[in-house]
Design an enzyme around this catalytic site. Structure first.
Site, mmCIF file in Angstrom:
data_model
loop_
_atom_site.group_PDB
_atom_site.id
_atom_site.type_symbol
_atom_site.label_atom_id
_atom_site.label_comp_id
_atom_site.label_asym_id
_atom_site.label_seq_id
_atom_site.Cartn_x
_atom_site.Cartn_y
_atom_site.Cartn_z
ATOM 1 N N CYS A 17 0.914 -7.590 -0.287
ATOM 2 C CA CYS A 17 0.678 -6.226 -0.930
ATOM 3 C C CYS A 17 -0.460 -5.529 -0.304
ATOM 4 O O CYS A 17 -0.456 -5.222 0.776
ATOM 5 C CB CYS A 17 0.708 -6.623 -2.382
ATOM 6 S SG CYS A 17 0.751 -4.999 -3.265
ATOM 7 N N ALA A 18 -1.591 -5.198 -1.278
ATOM 8 C CA ALA A 18 -2.721 -4.483 -0.764
ATOM 9 C C ALA A 18 -3.735 -5.309 -0.118
ATOM 10 O O ALA A 18 -4.553 -4.914 0.374
ATOM 11 C CB ALA A 18 -3.409 -3.684 -2.132
#
Length: 183
Positions: free
Chosen positions: A102-103
C-alpha cells in the site's frame, strides 16, 4: 521455522496488518508484531491492535522477513521512525526479505534500498517523494530480488500468500490457500 517481523504504527491499514499476521501464522511462520510505542495501535479505520512486543525489544533479532503494512498515516509514522530505517538496512544486509504494501513502499523508497529497482504501491502514495531512482509499476505484486511490494488492501491476501511461498514453498502456500476457500 521462518521468522517474520511486522511493525505496527498508529494509522496502519488493519486489513493489511491482520491479513499478513493471520496468513503467515497459518503457514507456521513465527510472526512477531512490534509496536512503535507502549500502547495499543490505533489503525486507520478505528480498530485497535495489541502488538506482541515493543519494537525496541526486537531490534537486535534476526528475521527472515520484515514486512511493513500500509495505510495512512501508518506508513508516514513508520517512515519517520529512525529505528525502522536502521532495521531495513541491517536486515537487507543480512539477506532478509523486505516487503511493503500500500503506502508503505514509500518507507523503502525513502530508505534508498529500492534504488534502481521496480516496485508497486498504492496510487498516489509516492507523489510527494522523489521516485526518479526507482521504476514504479501498477502491478498488484512486484518481486525484485528480496524486496516485495504490493498495491493495497485488495492485494493483501495474494501478497501474504506470495510471502508464504517465498519463505516456505508452494506446497505450504497451496495448503494455506486451500483452507481459505477462495474461488
Amino acid at each position: 521455522m521462518p521468522k517474520a517481523l511486522i511493525p505496527l504504527a498508529d494509522g496502519c491499514e488493519e486489513l493489511e496488518a491482520v491479513t499478513l499476521i493471520d496468513l503467515l501464522r497459518r503457514a507456521s511462520i513465527e510472526v512477531i508484531t512490534a509496536s512503535l510505542k507502549d500502547a495499543p495501535v490505533h489503525c486507520s479505520r478505528g480498530t485497535r491492535l495489541l502488538a506482541d512486543c515493543l519494537l525496541d525489544d526486537v531490534l537486535e533479532q534476526h528475521f527472515d522477513l520484515f514486512v511493513l503494512p500500509g495505510g495512512l498515516p501508518g506508513a508516514d509514522n513508520l517512515n519517520t521512525d529512525a529505528r525502522i530505517h536502521t532495521l531495513i538496512r541491517r536486515l537487507e544486509a543480512e539477506g532478509c526479505y523486505i516487503a511493503a504494501i500500500c503506502a508503505a513502499p514509500k518507507v523503502l523508497v525513502e530508505n534508498g534500498i529500492l534504488k534502481g529497482r521496480t516496485l508497486t504501491a498504492y496510487p498516489g502514495s509516492l507523489a510527494a517523494i522523489d521516485t526518479s531512482h526507482v521504476h514504479l509499476t501498477q502491478q498488484p505484486i512486484v518481486i525484485d530480488g528480496k524486496v516485495i511490494t504490493s498495491r493495497g488492501p485488495g492485494t493483501a491476501m495474494d501478497f501474504s500468500l506470495q510471502l508464504i511461498e517465498l519463505l516456505t514453498d508452494k506446497t505450504v502456500r497451496d495448503r494455506v490457500e486451500a483452507g481459505l476457500q477462495r474461488p
